[in-house]
Motif scaffolding. Structure first.
Motif, PDB file in Angstrom:
ATOM      1  N   VAL A   1       0.651  -1.397  -0.353  1.00 39.32           N
ATOM      2  CA  VAL A   1       0.040  -0.298   0.614  1.00 39.32           C
ATOM      3  C   VAL A   1       0.914   1.047  -0.217  1.00 39.32           C
ATOM      4  O   VAL A   1       0.488   2.312  -0.560  1.00 39.32           O
ATOM      5  CB  VAL A   1      -1.146  -0.149   0.988  1.00 39.32           C
ATOM      6  CG1 VAL A   1      -2.184   1.208   1.714  1.00 39.32           C
ATOM      7  CG2 VAL A   1      -1.764  -1.408   0.784  1.00 39.32           C
ATOM      8  N   ARG A   2       1.911   0.921   0.840  1.00 37.82           N
ATOM      9  CA  ARG A   2       2.259   2.305   0.624  1.00 37.82           C
ATOM     10  C   ARG A   2       3.405   2.169  -0.482  1.00 37.82           C
ATOM     11  O   ARG A   2       3.540   3.872  -0.837  1.00 37.82           O
ATOM     12  CB  ARG A   2       3.957   2.129   2.235  1.00 37.82           C
ATOM     13  CG  ARG A   2       3.633   1.982   3.540  1.00 37.82           C
ATOM     14  CD  ARG A   2       5.002   1.607   4.314  1.00 37.82           C
ATOM     15  NE  ARG A   2       5.820   2.874   3.842  1.00 37.82           N
ATOM     16  CZ  ARG A   2       6.576   3.869   4.404  1.00 37.82           C
ATOM     17  NH1 ARG A   2       5.803   4.515   4.784  1.00 37.82           N
ATOM     18  NH2 ARG A   2       7.755   4.749   3.886  1.00 37.82           N
ATOM     19  N   GLY A   3       3.986   1.428  -1.213  1.00 41.50           N
ATOM     20  CA  GLY A   3       4.812   1.761  -2.134  1.00 41.50           C
ATOM     21  C   GLY A   3       3.832   2.010  -3.490  1.00 41.50           C
ATOM     22  O   GLY A   3       3.438   3.085  -4.384  1.00 41.50           O
TER      23      GLY A   3
ATOM     24  N   VAL B   1       3.853  15.256  -5.963  1.00 42.54           N
ATOM     25  CA  VAL B   1       3.501  16.369  -4.446  1.00 42.54           C
ATOM     26  C   VAL B   1       5.422  16.292  -4.161  1.00 42.54           C
ATOM     27  O   VAL B   1       6.144  14.898  -4.401  1.00 42.54           O
ATOM     28  CB  VAL B   1       3.580  15.152  -3.340  1.00 42.54           C
ATOM     29  CG1 VAL B   1       3.856  15.268  -2.251  1.00 42.54           C
ATOM     30  CG2 VAL B   1       1.727  15.184  -4.194  1.00 42.54           C
ATOM     31  N   VAL B   2       5.706  17.326  -3.267  1.00 37.80           N
ATOM     32  CA  VAL B   2       7.134  17.630  -2.791  1.00 37.80           C
ATOM     33  C   VAL B   2       6.832  15.954  -2.037  1.00 37.80           C
ATOM     34  O   VAL B   2       6.482  15.413  -1.631  1.00 37.80           O
ATOM     35  CB  VAL B   2       7.006  18.522  -2.193  1.00 37.80           C
ATOM     36  CG1 VAL B   2       6.969  19.501  -3.787  1.00 37.80           C
ATOM     37  CG2 VAL B   2       6.614  18.368  -1.389  1.00 37.80           C
TER      38      VAL B   2
ATOM     39  N   ILE C   1       5.152  14.013   0.296  1.00 38.05           N
ATOM     40  CA  ILE C   1       5.110  11.491   0.560  1.00 38.05           C
ATOM     41  C   ILE C   1       5.061  11.333   1.825  1.00 38.05           C
ATOM     42  O   ILE C   1       4.712  10.361   2.403  1.00 38.05           O
ATOM     43  CB  ILE C   1       5.603  11.297  -1.223  1.00 38.05           C
ATOM     44  CG1 ILE C   1       5.556  12.513  -2.022  1.00 38.05           C
ATOM     45  CG2 ILE C   1       6.514  10.262  -0.667  1.00 38.05           C
ATOM     46  CD1 ILE C   1       6.333  12.114  -3.232  1.00 38.05           C
ATOM     47  N   ASP C   2       6.731  11.697   1.855  1.00 38.31           N
ATOM     48  CA  ASP C   2       6.361  10.934   3.508  1.00 38.31           C
ATOM     49  C   ASP C   2       6.151  11.471   4.466  1.00 38.31           C
ATOM     50  O   ASP C   2       5.438  10.385   5.277  1.00 38.31           O
ATOM     51  CB  ASP C   2       8.188  10.969   4.370  1.00 38.31           C
ATOM     52  CG  ASP C   2       9.207  11.000   2.828  1.00 38.31           C
ATOM     53  OD1 ASP C   2       9.301  10.982   2.474  1.00 38.31           O
ATOM     54  OD2 ASP C   2      10.420  11.975   3.401  1.00 38.31           O
ATOM     55  N   GLU C   3       5.879  12.527   4.865  1.00 38.18           N
ATOM     56  CA  GLU C   3       4.953  12.658   6.137  1.00 38.18           C
ATOM     57  C   GLU C   3       3.089  11.800   5.608  1.00 38.18           C
ATOM     58  O   GLU C   3       2.415  11.547   6.471  1.00 38.18           O
ATOM     59  CB  GLU C   3       3.910  13.841   5.622  1.00 38.18           C
ATOM     60  CG  GLU C   3       5.329  14.838   6.502  1.00 38.18           C
ATOM     61  CD  GLU C   3       4.588  16.575   6.404  1.00 38.18           C
ATOM     62  OE1 GLU C   3       3.979  16.687   5.803  1.00 38.18           O
ATOM     63  OE2 GLU C   3       5.852  17.214   7.018  1.00 38.18           O
TER      64      GLU C   3
END
Length: 132
Positions: free
Chosen positions: A9-11, A22-23, A27-29
């Motif tokens: 799902v994360r991928g 998206v910066v 994305i990390d957040e």
């Protein structure tokens, strides 16, 4: 879904957000908030380890809902009980609150428990992937 599905799902979400330009920090957040929501299900749902993740992305907002059939937990009590150490559990709610713009918990009509996350997206036109 189950615990082993979180990386998938994360991928998929990472690829979608990258495609939309998206910066990286956004994305990390979003991905960390998603991971925390899924980890909470795995930790608190007991024998009901399976859960459902729904993601909606428009030009400005990413909305994620994670639903499960577990017993849920007392959100107010969990939020009030701050861990004594950063190594103790209980940081998931604090992290999710810090990472997203909106965090809601709800019970659905069919008796499921859910967490709803919303994050405003910041995009950079030069980061958008162009179709080949």
């Amino acid at each position: 879904m189950d615990a082993q599905s979180v990386p998938l799902v994360r991928g998929l979400l990472r690829q979608a957000l990258q495609y939309l330009g998206v910066v990286a920090s956004g994305i990390d957040e979003v991905l960390l908030a998603l991971s925390e929501a899924c980890a909470n299900v795995v930790q608190h749902a007991g024998e009901h380890e399976e859960y459902q993740v729904d993601v909606t992305i428009d030009d400005h907002v990413c909305r994620i809902t994670v639903l499960d059939d577990g017993d849920g937990f007392d959100v107010a009590a969990a939020a009030a009980a701050r861990p004594n150490s950063p190594l103790d559990g209980g940081r998931g709610l604090v992290l999710m609150q810090a990472l997203v713009d909106r965090l809601d918990f709800a019970h659905t009509e069919d008796g499921r428990h859910g967490v709803h996350l919303e994050k405003q997206l910041v995009t950079s036109p030069r980061l958008r992937l162009l179709p080949t």
